[in-house]
Design a protein around this motif. Structure first.
Motif, PDB file in Angstrom:
ATOM      1  N   SER A   1      15.266  14.092 -28.569  1.00  0.00           N
ATOM      2  CA  SER A   1      14.155  14.357 -27.666  1.00  0.00           C
ATOM      3  C   SER A   1      12.916  14.694 -28.478  1.00  0.00           C
ATOM      4  O   SER A   1      12.985  14.848 -29.694  1.00  0.00           O
ATOM      5  CB  SER A   1      14.497  15.466 -26.675  1.00  0.00           C
ATOM      6  OG  SER A   1      14.548  16.698 -27.342  1.00  0.00           O
TER       7      SER A   1
ATOM      8  N   ASN B   1      16.875   8.951 -26.103  1.00  0.00           N
ATOM      9  CA  ASN B   1      16.943  10.283 -25.535  1.00  0.00           C
ATOM     10  C   ASN B   1      18.345  10.576 -24.999  1.00  0.00           C
ATOM     11  O   ASN B   1      18.879  11.660 -25.186  1.00  0.00           O
ATOM     12  CB  ASN B   1      15.903  10.418 -24.420  1.00  0.00           C
ATOM     13  CG  ASN B   1      15.974  11.785 -23.767  1.00  0.00           C
ATOM     14  OD1 ASN B   1      16.539  11.938 -22.697  1.00  0.00           O
ATOM     15  ND2 ASN B   1      15.428  12.794 -24.435  1.00  0.00           N
TER      16      ASN B   1
ATOM     17  N   PRO C   1      19.597  18.757 -27.102  1.00  0.00           N
ATOM     18  CA  PRO C   1      19.521  17.618 -28.001  1.00  0.00           C
ATOM     19  C   PRO C   1      20.084  17.935 -29.389  1.00  0.00           C
ATOM     20  O   PRO C   1      20.079  19.094 -29.815  1.00  0.00           O
ATOM     21  CB  PRO C   1      18.022  17.362 -28.092  1.00  0.00           C
ATOM     22  CG  PRO C   1      17.405  18.695 -27.866  1.00  0.00           C
ATOM     23  CD  PRO C   1      18.278  19.394 -26.881  1.00  0.00           C
TER      24      PRO C   1
END
Lengths: 290, 255, 388, 322
Positions: free
Chosen positions: B90, B85, B173
């Motif tokens: 994610s 992460n 992300p």
């Protein structure tokens, strides 16, 4: 020296057998009702006091024991389940565990206030016989025999009978058990009743040696607790092996180890097992929640 | 937090011959594919085909029995979910996974905070880790403004689903893996939801991998689709091509 | 749930106010009437020391009631308040503070040495006499002028036991088992030194836990060593567990010890206590008619067998009377000085059941007893008179 | 991160501490001592609340950390260490021990952590009792001097309250920071937390170690308060009683430990008129409390406040759809 080792082994097995009986109840309650019972040791004290109470009232021992068993089933089985566990269970494992800690304080003080603060003797078997240099006493042999019979009967009940299998199904997965038409509530109640029977047996077996005192439960509970974990917190056979192992290891360690640290033995075993074999000797891995 | 940018043309995510079995069951049985930057890849397949296991292997939740996972060309096999992460991957969850005792805003700040500064810096820094503005923007994007101060546990299912997705985007992300984002979301919300995802893909240039059962959703959102059956890829191509692939139809019908 | 946030409601203010009022109520000490003498009795009513503390309290209570019935001390009535130390030093410190806030005339208790250790500096600072039930040597070693015992300290009775084992039992090799708490560790230390002095060999030096379940390891250690005598320094329950096992294993070496001839040990051990020997301070086993009468009165009132703790607390109340009468007035701060060096005899103070001499450090010298168990009864073999 | 408005919670806690400080001027030494005991236990309960209430890890080792702090202080103060230094050292030492023991123990979580910490407490007690060369064994360490100028009962209470205030502010800050958010996240859903980049093991370890450090700070105040240290107060019973404080007050609520410690210190006092039976009643009260309000007294008070507010017609009953 051989007689000494054999003698220690017998002594260790005899005390371990009692740990095993108490540890089985411990495991059953955890499996069946997510109850970590910190009052389990005091559960042993209650029937012991009850037996003494009934004999003081004039009942012969062979009547006092079943009478105490009835009291234990009622109080430690039905009442415990209905009044404490049932309302607390949905609050979570922690809350219930703490409630049993409070229950332990409660039981010890009720026993003290009604039964007195001093210790009491308890009838048991005396004497024994020599086998070479080895001395075998009737009390220890009886403990071992009763334990073997009890565990075999319990195992047969759990695996051979319909009710026993229903109990196991309930312990493994209550919702599936419910779908299968099992009366889950009744099975859980049965777990508590079996625990009450086991602690009463343990009381009869341990009291002649350990005597009866209101605060005896603390030490018994802690050791049986370790036995349950060492054997695998979720297995009957595991608790038996754990109890016997703990009894034997404890006895040998107190003889050959530093005696000031004798009570450390169950604790060290407990830590080692949780760290390196958390599912115990014979237990199954607990499923991780996702 | 993403390490030095990838060379152009390197796939964002690449799976190389992934295997994972449970006991004797081969849930994932030699899956290889790659996802290009900016792509929205749909993963479809009948129940029990191995989609979820594949996801768990890609995300570090389960170690694969064999094979490799590459992120921007770098081997990340066996890396923990938290480490992945922090490298810009994610995800959302099939089942609801928000923090019920935190408010909606707190949920969003939590989703971004581990990407800001050092851990010790966060202890002594601002309580919101400087993320309030970002959280407000995400609240706005996902139309959650009115609910910002409520505990997430009190939200409706659809609202929690939105929050779950919003949390996945908090840290900006590079790659988002969405596990059945449309499941249980009502039709009115669904259209808006799809638009949100599309906008996130275009604005932020994020790459998506989406597991989904809702075919309409997949077809209208994804740029490319792979179909998995019995742990293997049986089709790979445009949504249209996959939908018409006889093997795919067979897999679904035969199940 | 965090939603609307109006200002604090009346409830919100009422709760802390209620809490504060509760603190105030709970923390006020009882005050005695001006002419009454207030006796504070901190004792181990709960926790691991409960079996000891309850009897201590009962003994003191009985003495105070009897004393009041006979007109009190110099015309003053005695009142008393009991405090539970929970066998926990931090609670003991709390209750002694509460007791001292009420300006007591004297403090009777507690029994456990940890509890005595924490409250002794406070009673000393307040100048209030504290008569406690501990037997550990160090309790009177710090030079506190206000602390007193009611029975012999550990080391006072151990040497006579060693001499007995050497001279009468003709023992050369001794096995010792002691309980690993303040009682046993104190005895163990003194015993090690005394055995060495007497030239006896310690062949087994084994510690046991209070509440220990299995004594098999200890018994087998002793069995393997073939000692000439076994010195047992445990509490009553552990005595019983050990001695039953020793008998069962057929170990015939004579047993000597601290509490091995106590009534409670005899009750618990059954026949296994037969023949055990003990040298201890003058207490409940003293072959004195007055003690037997006390025993009877106590049993009639509480339906529990009294032990040495009950007797000590009983006598402590009469010590207060003797000291006060010596002063001629009820002066709390002068009581300790009056008691030092006093010899109290039953003919002057009927509640003092046998003569006692109070030493300068607060220790007691009232002689000791050699007892054994015969036919399930504790029997006195010899009375060893006080050194004075 | 904190239920209710964070500022209001801090203000309530500080007002409570101030009120206790003022109250001490009308109380006799016994009352002052009890309040000191409350302040000292509250510090340890706050620590356990971080570990248990916020991060969701059941620790039964808090008594051990209190003991380590108490012995460290009792042993070092006679060597001329200033109190502030022993306090810091006790906290630091327990933080380090927390990391050391927590690292292997946190391989397992939930009730297994409870087992390991239970065993740890039992072992630590044996060490404190048996290693007399260091700890004085059962005879303990007596006549521990209080730091100048906090020698009188009331002055020492002020010192305790000062430390409690610092701990309160620090905890408040911690819980408001991203760390507090991360603690709650790993209590509620460690897997989801990990997927958001939260280093679950790292934060769990930190929550355990910070809780341990506050145990050490508690011990460091305990030693000069009681002025006598021996092993028995640091046995399992203290861990259980701290656990009771946290749960009765309200596990995971900021004000819970203050209320829980107050109940634990004062309830036996209120029930003293029951004489021998008070522990029976105490245990029953605790069981009843656990059954009726599992979120503790603070949770109960919160619900009462909510209900009362809802009674006001002028205010919106609910901010949104529940």
């Amino acid at each position: 020296m051989f007689w000494l080792l054999a003698q220690l082994l017998v002594a260790g097995l005899a005390i371990g057998a009692i740990y095993a009986l108490i540890a089985i109840g411990f495991s059953l309650l955890w499996q069946g009702a997510q109850t970590v019972n910190f009052a389990q040791g005091d559960f042993v004290s209650l029937p012991a006091f009850a037996i003494l109470g009934f004999t003081a009232l004039g009942l012969p021992l062979w009547l006092a024991i079943p009478a105490a068993l009835a009291v234990a089933v009622l109080v430690l089985g039905l009442l415990f389940k209905r009044v404490l566990v049932q309302p607390m269970l949905h609050h979570g494992v922690l809350q219930l565990a703490i409630a049993t800690m409070a229950l332990s304080i409660f039981l010890e003080n009720v026993l003290k206030d009604t039964g007195g603060a001093e210790a009491y003797p308890f009838p048991g078997l005396t004497g024994g016989f020599n086998l070479g240099a080895l001395f075998l006493d009737w009390q220890s042999l009886t403990v071992l025999a009763v334990t073997v019979v009890t565990v075999s009967a319990l195992n047969a009940f759990l695996s051979r009978t319909r009710t026993g299998r229903a109990m196991q199904a309930t312990a493994q997965n209550p919702s599936v058990a419910r779908l299968l038409g099992i009366d889950v509530e009744r099975m859980i109640m049965l777990t508590f009743v079996i625990n009450a029977v086991l602690v009463t047996l343990a009381a009869v077996l341990i009291s002649p040696v350990y005597l009866v005192k209101f605060d005896n439960g603390g030490q018994i509970g802690l050791t049986a607790f370790s036995a349950a974990i060492v054997g695998g917190f979720n297995q009957v056979r595991g608790a038996v092996v754990g109890g016997l192992l703990l009894g034997v290891v404890e006895t040998f360690a107190a003889t050959y180890g530093p005696d000031q640290y004798r009570t450390a033995v169950p604790m060290v075993l407990l830590i080692l097992f949780v760290l390196f074999r958390p599912h115990g000797l014979l237990g199954r891995r607990e499923e991780r929640r996702v | 937090m993403t390490p030095a940018g990838p060379t152009p043309g390197t796939p964002v995510l690449e799976a190389r011959d992934l295997h994972r079995s449970f006991g004797g069951v081969r849930a994932v049985n030699g899956i290889s594919f790659s996802v290009a930057p900016g792509e929205i890849l749909g993963v479809i397949g009948p129940n029990g085909s191995g989609k979820s296991t594949l996801f768990n292997c890609l995300l570090g939740q389960l170690p694969p029995s064999a094979g490799q996972v590459l992120l921007d060309g770098e081997d990340v096999t066996g890396m923990t979910p938290a480490a992945l992460n922090r490298r810009g991957v994610s995800r959302t969850f099939q089942l609801l996974q928000v923090f019920p005792q935190l408010s909606v805003r707190e949920n969003l700040i939590l989703a971004g905070q581990e990407h800001v500064g050092s851990r010790l810096g966060r202890l002594f820094g601002r309580p919101d880790a400087g993320l309030t503005a970002a959280a407000e923007r995400m609240l706005h994007l996902f139309r959650l403004e009115a609910l910002a101060d409520l505990l997430a546990g009190g939200l409706s299912y659809g609202q929690q689903k939105l929050l779950d997705a919003a949390m996945a985007f908090m840290a900006g992300p590079r790659l988002v893996l969405l596990d059945e984002p449309a499941g249980g979301v009502n039709l009115t919300l669904l259209g808006a939801f799809r638009e949100r995802l599309r906008a996130m893909n275009q604005e932020a240039g994020s790459t998506f991998v989406v597991i989904e059962h809702n075919m309409d959703f997949v077809m209208s959102l994804c740029t490319r689709v792979i179909c998995i059956a019995e742990g293997q890829i049986i089709a790979d191509g445009s949504p249209q091509a996959v939908r018409e692939n006889p093997q795919v139809i067979e897999a679904y019908l035969g199940h | 749930m965090s939603r609307s946030r109006p200002g604090p409601s009346p409830y919100a203010l009422a709760l802390p106010a209620l809490a504060l009022a509760a603190i105030g109520l709970a923390t006020t000490a009882p005050k005695a009437m001006a002419q009454d003498l207030q006796i504070a009795i901190p004792a181990e009513l709960t926790g691991s020391g409960a079996s000891v503390g309850v009897l201590w309290r009962d003994g003191a209570e009985m003495a105070i009631d009897e004393l009041n019935a006979k007109g009190g001390i110099l015309g003053h009535k005695l009142t008393y308040t009991v405090y539970d130390t929970q066998t926990n030093p931090s609670v003991s410190r709390a209750v002694i503070q509460k007791a001292l806030d009420g300006h007591p005339y004297a403090v009777l208790g507690p029994v456990y040495s940890g509890s005595v250790m924490v409250d002794e500096p406070l009673t000393q600072k307040a100048g209030i006499t504290e008569i406690m039930g501990g037997v550990a040597d160090n309790l009177t070693a710090a030079g506190d002028p206000t602390i007193f015992r009611t029975t012999a300290a550990q080391s006072q009775v151990l040497m006579p036991a060693v001499i007995y084992m050497k001279d009468t039992l003709h023992a050369k090799r001794v096995a010792m088992i002691w309980v690993n708490d303040d009682y046993g560790i104190g005895g163990h230390k003194a015993m090690q030194a005394d055995l060495k002095k007497a030239g006896l060999q310690l062949v087994v030096d084994d510690s046991a836990e209070a509440g220990q379940i299995s004594f098999a390891p200890d018994i087998l250690k002793i069995r393997a060593a073939h000692p000439d005598a076994i010195f047992v320094y445990l509490h009553e329950e552990e005595n019983a567990r050990l001695m039953k096992g020793l008998k069962q294993q057929g170990i015939k070496s004579p047993i000597m010890g601290g509490t091995v001839t106590d009534q409670q040990t005899i009750k618990l051990a059954g026949g296994a206590a037969e023949g055990a020997l003990s040298i201890g301070g003058m207490d409940i086993s003293a072959p004195v008619p007055a003690v037997a009468a006390f025993h009877k009165r106590f049993l009639a009132r509480f339906h529990v067998e009294p032990d040495h703790n009950a007797l000590q607390a009983y006598m402590a109340v009469w010590m207060i009377k003797a000291g006060t009468e010596k002063m001629g007035k009820a002066d709390a701060k002068g009581l300790a000085a009056a008691l030092h060096g006093m010899t109290i005899t039953p003919d002057k103070q009927p509640g003092i059941l046998f003569p006692m001499h109070i030493l300068a450090n607060g220790d007691i010298d009232n002689g000791s007893l050699l007892t054994t168990v015969k036919g399930g009864q504790q029997v006195v073999l010899k009375v060893i008179p006080p050194a004075q | 991160m904190m239920r209710g408005r964070p500022g209001a919670l801090l203000a309530t806690a500080l007002a409570g501490i101030l009120a206790v400080g003022l109250l001490s001027f009308v109380l006799e030494p016994y009352g002052v001592y009890l309040l000191s005991l409350w302040a000292v236990y509250t510090v340890a309960a706050i620590g356990l609340n971080l570990t248990l209430g916020y991060a969701g890890q059941i620790s039964l080792a808090q008594a051990t950390f209190v003991g380590v702090g108490a012995y460290a202080t009792a042993l070092l103060m006679p060597h001329g260490w200033p109190f502030g230094a022993t306090l810091a050292l006790a906290g630091g030492l327990c933080f380090g021990l927390g990391l050391l023991f927590g690292f292997p123990a946190l391989r397992v979580q939930g009730h297994y952590l409870a087992f390991v910490t239970l065993a740890l407490t039992t072992l630590a007690f044996l060490v404190m009792r048996n290693e007399a060369w260091l700890t004085g064994g059962v005879q303990g360490i007596a006549h521990i001097a209080r730091p100048v100028p906090f020698t009188s009962g009331r002055a020492f209470l002020m010192l305790c309250l000062l430390v409690l205030t610092l701990v309160t502010v620090a905890t408040w800050w911690l819980l408001r920071s991203p760390w507090g958010r991360a603690f709650i996240a790993l209590r509620e859903n460690p897997i989801r937390a990990a997927s958001l980049g939260v280093d679950v093991r790292g934060y769990t370890l930190l929550s355990f170690a910070i809780g341990a450090a506050l145990g050490g700070v508690c011990g460091s105040l305990y030693a000069p308060l009681v002025q006598y240290v021996e092993p028995s107060p640091f046995a399992l019973a203290l861990s259980l009683s701290l656990l009771l404080m946290v749960v009765v007050g309200g596990s995971g609520s900021f004000l819970g430990p203050y209320v829980g410690a107050l109940v634990a210190v004062l309830l036996p006092e209120w029930l003293r008129f029951m004489q021998d039976y008070y522990l029976v009643v105490y245990a029953m009260v605790v069981m009843l409390l656990l059954a009726v309000c599992p979120d503790g007294l603070v949770g109960l008070a919160g619900r009462m406040l909510d209900r009362q507010r809802r009674g006001h017609p002028a205010e919106p009953a609910d901010g949104g759809k529940a």
